[in-house]
Design an enzyme around this catalytic site. Structure first.
Site, mmCIF file in Angstrom:
data_model
loop_
_atom_site.group_PDB
_atom_site.id
_atom_site.type_symbol
_atom_site.label_atom_id
_atom_site.label_comp_id
_atom_site.label_asym_id
_atom_site.label_seq_id
_atom_site.Cartn_x
_atom_site.Cartn_y
_atom_site.Cartn_z
ATOM 1 N N HIS A 98 0.789 -1.191 0.054
ATOM 2 C CA HIS A 98 -0.065 -0.115 -0.022
ATOM 3 C C HIS A 98 0.773 1.155 0.018
ATOM 4 O O HIS A 98 2.052 1.220 0.534
ATOM 5 C CB HIS A 98 -0.766 0.270 0.951
ATOM 6 C CG HIS A 98 -1.626 -1.228 1.523
ATOM 7 N ND1 HIS A 98 -1.308 -2.186 1.955
ATOM 8 C CD2 HIS A 98 -3.114 -1.178 1.550
ATOM 9 C CE1 HIS A 98 -2.289 -3.043 2.405
ATOM 10 N NE2 HIS A 98 -3.307 -2.489 2.008
ATOM 11 N N ASP A 101 2.663 1.986 3.184
ATOM 12 C CA ASP A 101 3.372 0.862 3.880
ATOM 13 C C ASP A 101 4.967 1.344 3.547
ATOM 14 O O ASP A 101 5.751 0.854 4.460
ATOM 15 C CB ASP A 101 3.329 -0.517 2.981
ATOM 16 C CG ASP A 101 1.932 -0.985 3.315
ATOM 17 O OD1 ASP A 101 1.327 -0.560 4.350
ATOM 18 O OD2 ASP A 101 1.547 -1.898 2.486
HETATM 19 C C1 XUL Z 1 -7.344 -6.916 4.290
HETATM 20 C C2 XUL Z 1 -6.657 -7.351 3.322
HETATM 21 C C3 XUL Z 1 -5.785 -6.176 2.452
HETATM 22 C C4 XUL Z 1 -5.856 -6.314 1.245
HETATM 23 C C5 XUL Z 1 -5.005 -4.875 0.747
HETATM 24 O O1 XUL Z 1 -8.194 -7.755 4.700
HETATM 25 O O2 XUL Z 1 -6.762 -8.295 2.654
HETATM 26 O O3 XUL Z 1 -4.463 -6.352 3.335
HETATM 27 O O4 XUL Z 1 -5.163 -7.487 0.810
HETATM 28 O O5 XUL Z 1 -5.487 -3.737 0.824
#
Ligand code: XUL
Ligand code: CO
Length: 435
Positions: A98, A101
């Site tokens: 993300h 991150d």
């Molecule tokens: C949350 C989840 C996230 C997504 C990316 O449950 O799985 O980490 O994979 O935003």
């Protein structure tokens, strides 16, 4: 957590090995059904769990220190160095992240984007140096208080605009890093109570958002996949992207069923009351299989525990679906998984990845054996053989109607009701697995 110098490069030692820091089943270059394990499995490191998560839960703070003794951008550079060294030692070719991150946030959206781009520059260099690829990236639109009522489904239009800005930057970064895809996990796209929610408007706005995102991706020439990651609940009581079927229904409603694919997470499948295999099959038959968030939940807990996968039965059936779908193209297996709160040593990060990678390697081997053995596939083929001839064929080809079926039904004397042989097939899988 500062250094991983004491951790060796992880090598394949085979099933007889007693070395904890070694692969027992994942042999990257081993050929299975015409492809190497590495090509089949396309493992990715999740940046958020591996590099950032400190083991915190509702009742207590971090049990692992991932600050690297540094502040600000220097901390994030240290994290990135650690991440690429970890991928090198584990032979992981891809990573997922993300925006928040990889970089510290600034006081304003503009400042956050600047810091983000500084870190994208840094990571782009590391990708070249270590020969690693981005499986997908995304924007975190659930952590900040701004998004407490959603992002693209926020009741506040300014927050909708901020969300669009974050996705625009995310797509620019995806294009620049040549990512395999960009993920939309609707963090808080859902509701806690309908009493305060205009569900119709929220969903229409989400539709407009996904259209604008696809248009922008096309405009900048991003050729990677756009993925939606279904999840039924948590953090909201009801998430709009409940499961694959719900997402496909929504995509068809807004005319984007050919533009978005699915990123299927095992733990999200079980939260929705489905098996992982069910969600994979549903995506495959809808032409929307894209990528996988590899993990497992605890069936006795009602939330997303994001554990590393260790259940071979599940990975075998998942790999069976994936191989039969033709394997990954843009997608891969992202370990959206974290070491447990009590597994708080650096070594545990490696041990948990080894467990996950070996579990999928075993799953791949079992799936290949099930396919090579052929008895399961030919049982299913035989079970539906009536649709290859006579009236069955007419049904499949759309060449009959209720009048003809009525007349046909009345001519039937003795109808053969065949056994589904579930127990035989389950024990056959056990036999294949353990022989
Ligand atoms: C949350 C989840 C996230 C997504 C990316 O449950 O799985 O980490 O994979 O935003
Ligand atoms: Co996920």
């Amino acid at each position: 957590m500062k250094t991983l110098e004491h951790i060796p490069e992880i090598s394949f030692e085979g099933s007889g090995s007693k070395t904890p820091l070694a692969f027992k089943y994942y042999d990257p270059e081993m050929m299975i059904l015409g492809k190497t394990m590495r090509e089949h499995l396309k493992f990715a490191m999740s940046y958020w769990h591996t590099i950032n998560a400190g083991g915190t839960d509702m009742f207590g703070g971090d049990t692992m220190d991932k600050t690297f003794g540094k502040e600000g951008i220097e901390r994030y550079k240290a994290k990135a160095d650690f991440a690429f060294e970890l991928m090198r030692k584990l032979h992981i070719d891809y990573f997922c992240f993300h925006d928040v991150d990889i970089a510290p946030e600034g006081a304003s959206l503009g400042e956050s984007i600047k810091k983000y781009i500084i870190m994208v520059d840094y990571i782009e260099e590391l990708m070249k140096k270590f020969d690693k690829k981005c499986l997908w990236n995304t924007a975190n639109m659930f952590g900040d208080k701004l998004f407490m009522a959603g992002a693209a489904t926020s009741p506040n239009a300014d927050i909708y605009a901020v969300s669009a800005a974050k996705v625009k930057v995310g797509l620019d970064v995806a294009k620049r890093l040549d990512a395999g895809g960009y993920v939309f996990w609707g963090g808080r796209e859902g509701y806690d109570t309908l009493i305060n929610t205009d569900m119709g408007l929220e969903l229409d706005n989400l539709g407009r958002f996904l259209h604008m995102a696809a248009d922008y991706a096309d405009k900048i020439g991003f050729t990677g996949a756009l993925y939606i990651e279904p999840k039924p609940k948590e953090p909201t009581k009801h998430q709009y992207d409940y499961d694959v079927a719900t997402c496909m229904n929504f995509l068809r409603k807004i005319g984007l069923e050919n533009r978005y694919k699915m990123n299927i997470e095992a733990n999200h499948a079980t939260l929705a009351g489905h098996t992982f295999q069910h969600e994979l099959r549903t995506a495959v038959i809808n032409g929307s299989f894209g990528s996988v968030d590899a993990n497992q939940g605890d069936l006795f807990l009602g939330w997303d525990t994001d554990q590393f996968p260790t259940n071979v039965y599940d990975t075998a059936l998942a790999m069976y679906e994936i191989i039969k779908a033709g394997g990954f193209t843009t997608g891969g297996l992202n370990f959206d998984a974290k070491a447990r709160r009590q597994s708080n040593a650096i070594e545990d990060i490696f041990l948990s990845y080894i467990a996950g990678m070996d579990t999928f390697a075993l799953g791949l081997k079992v799936a290949a054996k099930i396919i090579e053995d052929g008895r399961i596939d030919s049982f299913v083929e035989d079970r539906y053989a009536g649709y290859n001839r006579g009236i069955g064929r007419k049904i499949v080809e759309g060449k009959t109607d209720f009048d003809e079926l009525y007349n046909y039904a009345l001519t039937l004397k003795e109808i053969q009701v065949e056994s589904g042989k579930q127990e035989y097939l389950e024990s056959l899988i056990n036999n294949i697995m353990f022989s």
